[in-house]
Enzyme design. Sequence first.
Site, PDB file in Angstrom:
ATOM      1  N   LYS A  57     -15.584  -1.481   2.814  1.00 32.78           N
ATOM      2  CA  LYS A  57     -14.876  -1.924   1.602  1.00 32.78           C
ATOM      3  C   LYS A  57     -15.929  -2.539   0.696  1.00 32.78           C
ATOM      4  O   LYS A  57     -16.500  -3.587   1.035  1.00 32.78           O
ATOM      5  CB  LYS A  57     -13.840  -2.984   1.957  1.00 32.78           C
ATOM      6  CG  LYS A  57     -12.636  -2.500   2.762  1.00 32.78           C
ATOM      7  CD  LYS A  57     -11.890  -3.707   3.303  1.00 32.78           C
ATOM      8  CE  LYS A  57     -10.471  -3.382   3.759  1.00 32.78           C
ATOM      9  NZ  LYS A  57      -9.883  -4.536   4.507  1.00 32.78           N
TER      10      LYS A  57
ATOM     11  N   GLU B 258       0.814  -1.215   0.000  1.00 29.51           N
ATOM     12  CA  GLU B 258       0.000   0.000   0.000  1.00 29.51           C
ATOM     13  C   GLU B 258       0.849   1.266   0.000  1.00 29.51           C
ATOM     14  O   GLU B 258       0.356   2.356   0.277  1.00 29.51           O
ATOM     15  CB  GLU B 258      -0.947   0.002   1.206  1.00 29.51           C
ATOM     16  CG  GLU B 258      -1.936  -1.157   1.149  1.00 29.51           C
ATOM     17  CD  GLU B 258      -3.109  -0.984   2.097  1.00 29.51           C
ATOM     18  OE1 GLU B 258      -3.107  -0.049   2.905  1.00 29.51           O
ATOM     19  OE2 GLU B 258      -4.032  -1.814   2.011  1.00 29.51           O
TER      20      GLU B 258
HETATM   21  P1  PGA Z   1      -6.571  -5.876   2.659  1.00 29.26           P
HETATM   22  O1  PGA Z   1      -5.997  -4.838   3.691  1.00 29.26           O
HETATM   23  O2  PGA Z   1      -7.134  -5.150   1.503  1.00 29.26           O
HETATM   24  O3  PGA Z   1      -5.387  -6.739   2.307  1.00 29.26           O
HETATM   25  O4  PGA Z   1      -7.633  -6.656   3.400  1.00 29.26           O
HETATM   26  C1  PGA Z   1      -6.643  -3.661   4.052  1.00 29.26           C
HETATM   27  C2  PGA Z   1      -7.066  -3.669   5.495  1.00 29.26           C
HETATM   28  O5  PGA Z   1      -6.868  -4.667   6.219  1.00 29.26           O
HETATM   29  O6  PGA Z   1      -7.621  -2.697   5.968  1.00 29.26           O
HETATM   30 ZN    ZN Z   2      -7.950  -3.742   8.065  1.00 31.72          ZN
END
Ligand code: PGA
Ligand code: ZN
Length: 428
Positions: free
Chosen positions: A352, A219
């Site tokens: 998400k 990230e």
């Molecule tokens: P991930 O990480 O997209 O790999 O799940 C993001 C998070 O855990 O917030």
């Molecule tokens: Zn997370």
Amino acid sequence: MTGICRVHAREVLDSRGQPTVQVEVANSDGTSGSAIVPAGASTGKAEACELRDGDPRRYDGRGTLKAVANVNEVLAPAVMGLDATAQKDIDDLLCHLDGTPQKKNLGANAILGVSLAVAHAAAAACRLPLYRHLNQLWRGTAGGVPASISTDCRMPLPMTNMISGGLHAGGNLDFQDFLIMPAGAPSYREGLEWIVRVYRRLGALLAEAGYEGWLVGDEGGFGPRLPGNSVAAEFVIRAVEAASLRPGADVTLAVDVASSHFFDGTHYRLKATGDERLTSGQMIDKLAELVESFPVASIEDGLAEEDWRGWQEMTRRLGSKTQLVGDDLFATNPGRIRRGIELGVGNAVLIKVNQIGTLSEALQAMAVARSAGYRCVVSARSGETEDATIADLAVATAADQIKIGSIQRSERLAKYNRLLAIEEELAA
Ligand code: PGA
Ligand code: ZN
């Protein structure tokens, strides 16, 4: 009335070079929209199903041609002729065609691709910027949200990754993200400059101390092999000070512990300092210590996704002074969020869109959270693309924060830059 006249999906690559699904939707009036689905690495068990081909001859089994075919052969004919502005009806239809709670038949990656591309196409048909169109959808969803909470568009506070650990940086640290929020910044634009300044100072401080201060994780955060989690927090605080900003006032800290990934069913197994085996209670002690020692305003997934009892205890102990965000715990799932509210678990929800698989369900998750006074943090995944839909989504729903990753890697900057444009438009 204009209707959907073409839907086309293709396999494209995300920021890790892994296949994902892009969908284009065209309307009969000549307008169109497209979207690309993100993908997580530290995924939760309750997330909607990401359909992968499993064919070892292509992309080590991670191809998405089945999901692409499900769009082109199953979903496309079903939405043909429909009005793209009827987002909820279309999303209900997509869910119905799949027929399973976790979207295991057609794949949440297929379904979400269509859902998001439909929203883009609708915005184009209405000649509206995406965030304006999404704001109308949000107003339609937010029925139960108390009137005291405004449904106007609003810029979110960025929650930005500085140091990456866990599954995003080869297991260098137990905790996954050490982040900052420019809580005292007068505007998004200025806050972004603070973030970049802190990030640069952090890189220099890490390098000076003999740690990796150049190469970055999935990230865009630095991925140094530090001797422990609190050392990471110390470095971030030193970087804030080096940037001539005040820790706790101008800039607060946030941590994504992502603890589901080191929970073995009974214990939290921390590797950084040997092999520590902590109970829920001891893990809460550790987090309480972190909150005592540093200006930590937010802790995400401090405990594991099935440790509801532990979460209750953590919320009793830390919830009045700290934002406690459920990511794997809630999985953007309205049902799980309702359960959490009933149990008094957490006080904020990570949103998400691909954890649940349609835009309408993500909006509903936010409405459920907001109705109970929980905060919302709209979040990217560790596998992202140039798709910037979540920037518009965060503004449209007046989300409290947006979590995109760091300020390196263009799949991150696509969102940060989109927010700069939106802020300018909102001011005009
Ligand atoms: P991930 O990480 O997209 O790999 O799940 C993001 C998070 O855990 O917030
Ligand atoms: Zn997370």
